[in-house]
Design an enzyme around this catalytic site. Structure first.
Site, PDB file in Angstrom:
ATOM      1  CE  LYS A 181      -3.243   2.662   0.032  1.00  0.00           C
ATOM      2  NZ  LYS A 181      -4.913   2.964   1.317  1.00  0.00           N
ATOM      3  CE  LYS A 249      -2.758   8.260   7.242  1.00  0.00           C
ATOM      4  NZ  LYS A 249      -3.342   6.783   6.719  1.00  0.00           N
TER       5      LYS A 249
END
Length: 304
Positions: A181, A249
Site C-alpha cells: 500500500k 500521513k
C-alpha cells in the site's frame, strides 16, 4: 458485483469498526451480500445507511465483536487501530478466540506486524489488508486489496474480499500488505503531481487541457487516475474521495519504510514535499488531486 452468501461462501457474523467515508459503503456491501454485520463508529449518523442495507449499528466495540467470526477495522491511522484492537476494552478483549481480524486501514507495517503477533498470542488470526480505490472504489465495490498474513487466512476471507473489492492479492506475510500500500500511495501521489504539471503546462501555452488529457488517457501515459480524475481536475473540483491530509500521513509511512529498507527514494521525497505544501496552503481537507493547486501556486497561476 458483490458476491452473495452461498453454500460455498456462507453467511459470516462480522463486527465492523469504523464507518467513515470508506468503511460505511464497505460495511453496506457486506450486509447486502448476505453477511450479518454489526457496525460501531463514532459518527452514529452512519448507522442509518448500514441499517437500511440490512446491517445493525451498535453502541460499543464489545457489542459489535462479542459473537463475531470476523472483525473488520477501517480506521484513520495506527494509534486508532492499536487502541481499538489492543485496548483494554478493545477487540481482543471481547471477540471470541479464533476470530479473524481483517484490518483494512492503512498503517505502518510494523504496527500490523505487532498487532498480528499480539493476536496470535491471544488466540486470534490477523490479516493486514489495506485498500486502494478511494471513495469511488468503496462505493462501487471495486477496491484493490493488498493482503498480508497466512495463505490459509487469506483464503478463508475470500467472501469478504469479493463483497468489497475487484482485485485482492495475497502479497506476503504480516505487514506485507502495508508495504505494498505504501508503494501504491507513492505511485498515486507521483501521478497526481505529474498530471497537475501537465495541466499547468498545457494551459500556460493556450492548449485545452481537457482535450489534451483525453489524448493522454488513450496512450502510454494513460492511468486509472487519468480515467477517473482528469475531468474533475480540469474543472478544479476537489471534493474529497481521499484527503491530502491522509496522503500526507501515508507519505510518512513511505519515508519510514524507506529508512527501514535502507533505500533512497528521491521522487518520494519530492512528492511528500508537494503534499506537505498542499497542507500548508490550507488544502488538507481537499482531495489529493488538489496537488494541482500546489503546482499552480508555484507558478503564480493560482486563485488571486
Amino acid at each position: 458485483m458483490a458476491a452473495h452468501a452461498t453454500r460455498s461462501h456462507p453467511m459470516t457474523r462480522i463486527g465492523f469498526i469504523g464507518l467513515g467515508i470508506m468503511g460505511s459503503p464497505m460495511a453496506s456491501h457486506l450486509a447486502k451480500a448476505g453477511h450479518e454485520v454489526l457496525g460501531h463508529t463514532l459518527n452514529t449518523d452512519a448507522y442509518r445507511r448500514l441499517e437500511a442495507d440490512g446491517g445493525r449499528g451498535v453502541g460499543s466495540i464489545a457489542e459489535a465483536v462479542k459473537d463475531a467470526e470476523v472483525v473488520i477495522t477501517m480506521l484513520p491511522n495506527h494509534p486508532q487501530v492499536e487502541q481499538v484492537v489492543l485496548g483494554e476494552d478493545g477487540v481482543f478483549a471481547h471477540a471470541p478466540q479464533g476470530a479473524l481480524l481483517i484490518d483494512f486501514s492503512t498503517i505502518r507495517p510494523e504496527s500490523s506486524i505487532a498487532i498480528a503477533e499480539a493476536g496470535a498470542a491471544a488466540g486470534f488470526r490477523v490479516l493486514d489488508a489495506p485498500v486502494s480505490g478511494g471513495q469511488v472504489g468503496a462505493e462501487q465495490a471495486t477496491l484493490s486489496i493488498m493482503v498480508g498474513g497466512t495463505e490459509y487466512d487469506f483464503a478463508s476471507a475470500t467472501s469478504i474480499f469479493e463483497a468489497v473489492g475487484k482485485t485482492f492479492v495475497h502479497v506476503g506475510a504480516h505487514g506485507a500488505g502495508q508495504v505494498v500500500k505504501a508503494a501504491n500511495q507513492l505511485v498515486v501521489g507521483g501521478t497526481y503531481a505529474l498530471v497537475a504539471e501537465a495541466i499547468v503546462l498545457m494551459e500556460a501555452l493556450g492548449v485545452d487541457a481537457g482535450k489534451g488529457l483525453d489524448a493522454l488517457a488513450g496512450g502510454l501515459a494513460g492511468s486509472r487516475i487519468l480515467e477517473v480524475k482528469r475531468k474533475t481536475m480540469v474543472a478544479r473540483e476537489f471534493t474529497p474521495g481521499f484527503r491530502i491530509d491522509l496522503h500526507h500521513k501515508d507519505m510518512g509511512i513511505i519515508a519510514d519504510a524507506a529508512r527501514q529498507g535502507d533505500v533512497a527514494l528521491p521522487t518520494a521525497a519530492l512528492v511528500a514535499s508537494l503534499i506537505a505544501a498542499g497542507r500548508a496552503q490550507g488544502h488538507g481537507s481537499l482531495d489529493h488531486s488538489a496537488l494541482l493547486k500546489v503546482i499552480e501556486n508555484l507558478n503564480g497561476r493560482g486563485e488571486k
